[in-house]
Design a protein around this motif. Sequence first.
Motif, mmCIF file in Angstrom:
data_model
loop_
_atom_site.group_PDB
_atom_site.id
_atom_site.type_symbol
_atom_site.label_atom_id
_atom_site.label_comp_id
_atom_site.label_asym_id
_atom_site.label_seq_id
_atom_site.Cartn_x
_atom_site.Cartn_y
_atom_site.Cartn_z
ATOM 1 N N HIS A 109 46.823 47.994 42.192
ATOM 2 C CA HIS A 109 46.106 46.877 42.861
ATOM 3 C C HIS A 109 44.834 46.287 41.991
ATOM 4 O O HIS A 109 44.671 44.945 41.888
ATOM 5 N N MET A 110 43.749 46.832 41.481
ATOM 6 C CA MET A 110 42.995 46.573 40.400
ATOM 7 C C MET A 110 43.449 45.758 39.280
ATOM 8 O O MET A 110 42.824 44.850 38.735
ATOM 9 N N LEU A 111 44.734 46.266 38.559
ATOM 10 C CA LEU A 111 45.106 45.796 37.501
ATOM 11 C C LEU A 111 45.709 44.320 37.790
ATOM 12 O O LEU A 111 45.569 43.462 36.981
ATOM 13 N N LEU A 112 46.450 44.247 38.960
ATOM 14 C CA LEU A 112 46.960 42.870 39.577
ATOM 15 C C LEU A 112 45.665 41.960 39.680
ATOM 16 O O LEU A 112 45.718 40.650 39.418
ATOM 17 N N TYR A 113 44.731 42.486 40.450
ATOM 18 C CA TYR A 113 43.542 41.584 40.626
ATOM 19 C C TYR A 113 42.736 41.258 39.491
ATOM 20 O O TYR A 113 42.405 39.979 38.941
ATOM 21 N N GLN A 114 42.518 41.957 38.088
ATOM 22 C CA GLN A 114 42.049 41.623 36.887
ATOM 23 C C GLN A 114 42.848 40.707 36.173
ATOM 24 O O GLN A 114 42.409 39.831 35.555
ATOM 25 N N THR A 115 44.116 40.843 36.212
ATOM 26 C CA THR A 115 45.037 40.149 35.608
ATOM 27 C C THR A 115 45.044 38.603 36.092
ATOM 28 O O THR A 115 45.008 37.612 35.385
ATOM 29 N N LEU A 116 45.006 38.526 37.540
ATOM 30 C CA LEU A 116 44.891 37.128 38.037
ATOM 31 C C LEU A 116 43.519 36.486 37.955
ATOM 32 O O LEU A 116 43.494 35.193 37.178
ATOM 33 N N VAL A 117 42.415 37.251 37.622
ATOM 34 C CA VAL A 117 41.322 36.719 37.651
ATOM 35 C C VAL A 117 40.983 36.133 36.200
ATOM 36 O O VAL A 117 40.694 35.057 35.788
ATOM 37 N N ASP A 118 41.531 37.115 35.137
ATOM 38 C CA ASP A 118 41.563 36.625 33.628
ATOM 39 C C ASP A 118 42.458 35.169 33.569
ATOM 40 O O ASP A 118 42.401 34.680 32.620
ATOM 41 N N ARG A 119 43.498 35.048 34.145
ATOM 42 C CA ARG A 119 44.455 34.128 33.973
ATOM 43 C C ARG A 119 44.071 32.779 34.630
ATOM 44 O O ARG A 119 43.984 31.663 34.160
ATOM 45 N N ALA A 120 43.797 32.870 35.951
ATOM 46 C CA ALA A 120 43.326 31.886 36.641
ATOM 47 C C ALA A 120 41.868 31.333 36.871
ATOM 48 O O ALA A 120 41.649 30.573 37.637
ATOM 49 N N GLY A 121 41.062 32.392 36.650
ATOM 50 C CA GLY A 121 39.625 32.236 36.807
ATOM 51 C C GLY A 121 39.034 32.975 38.138
ATOM 52 O O GLY A 121 39.958 33.263 39.031
ATOM 53 N N PRO A 122 38.075 33.381 38.171
ATOM 54 C CA PRO A 122 37.392 34.100 39.403
ATOM 55 C C PRO A 122 37.503 33.458 40.848
ATOM 56 O O PRO A 122 37.537 33.800 41.888
ATOM 57 N N GLU A 123 37.635 32.001 40.778
ATOM 58 C CA GLU A 123 37.581 31.123 41.996
ATOM 59 C C GLU A 123 39.027 31.460 42.581
ATOM 60 O O GLU A 123 39.178 30.984 43.574
#
Length: 426
Positions: A109-123
């Motif tokens: 779960h955290m891997l998917l979350y961090q990957t999304l934030v890294d790619r798309a931004g925290p927003e």
Amino acid sequence: MTQPHILIAGGGIGGLALALSLHQLGVRCTVYEQVRALKPLGVGINIQPNAVRELFDLGLTPAQLDKIGVPAREWALVGQKGQEIYAEPRGTDAGYRWPQYAAHRGQLHMLLYQTLVDRAGPEAVQLGAKISGYSILPEGGVTATIDHTDGSHSIAEGTLLIGADGIHSAVRAQMHPHQPPIHWGGALMWRGTSRAKPVRTGSSFVGLGDHRQRMVIYPISAPDADGFATINWIAEVTLDETEARKSGWYKPAQLSDFAHHFDGWTYDWLDVPALLRGASEIYENPMIDRDPVSTWVDGPVALIGDAAHAMYPTGSNGASQAIMDARNLCALMVKQGVTPAALRSFDNTYCGPISDLILRNRGAGPFGLLNMVNDRCDGTFDRIDDVIPAAERSAYMAQYKTAAGFAVDALNAADPTLPQGARLVV
């Protein structure tokens, strides 16, 4: 609205896989997750080869998955007296082009979350924000009501709304206001992890016991230098009570709540009582699901993952199916755009077959072999071939894998769900 914008209710594995897939296609989306901070909750899960293929196509690497889990090599059923019932190789050992991973759910779960934030931004992920309802706009699109943890409320507008908000989905509740309550199957599960030496192949998923009580045991880490790994275990007992137990997702529990059911489960290759005593934390879950519904779609609103098809975890397929939902939905958007038509196609293609899978899992899924053994010999046997011939056992398992979407030949021959480099021009 000139640019499509997809609202996603729920930041679990399905919601994050969908957001990563939409970002891959160039489609703007926002995930609304009710918790204020994501944490690596839960214990072990299995990610089947069809879903691992999708994670690789999303750009995750074997090295990343190796940090949160271990490739599975075997799936086995063993009777309570230690008699072999069925065993088969898994992952690449079974001829798949992709491995099957036994992993820590929270770390995935955290891997998917961090990957999304890294790619798309925290927003891209709004935490402390729950989608509690929606309104379909007459001119097209949808608005969602957002409940914030500070007590405030807001409205978000999008082209589509995808409910990935789990078994207690608010989106599903509005779509199906007269749905039956959560269904309890009469079993309780206690989950935990312990440090121990892996058994059999060193990366085996072992179901041990009978149709009324069993252990599920598999490693979710590679062994350290001392030969010990993190072993995920599930202790399951069917109860003779009628009171439905529908609350508590990873409710803390005590060893004394259930350990007595497994006294004497000691073999030359495994000491179950010692494994249970080695757990640092234990959680209780009821075996629950929801009755299938006739549709997952309401105009520009759709359901995926547990919001659409919460099922018993007997097939080790829940997280994999959520990932597949995300990818299959995006594949239809490539063909039909960010439109309600794509949602209808998703519904028409998958709602019926996956609803059947819910009911198949109620029949114990692949663990149904234990029921067959009980029905035919009351669990007492010396040679399993005298009870269920090898061909019948293999056919039973093949039927389940076909229904769940990871039959080896079909998966290996299948084209990528999303063509390489596919993007939606929006």
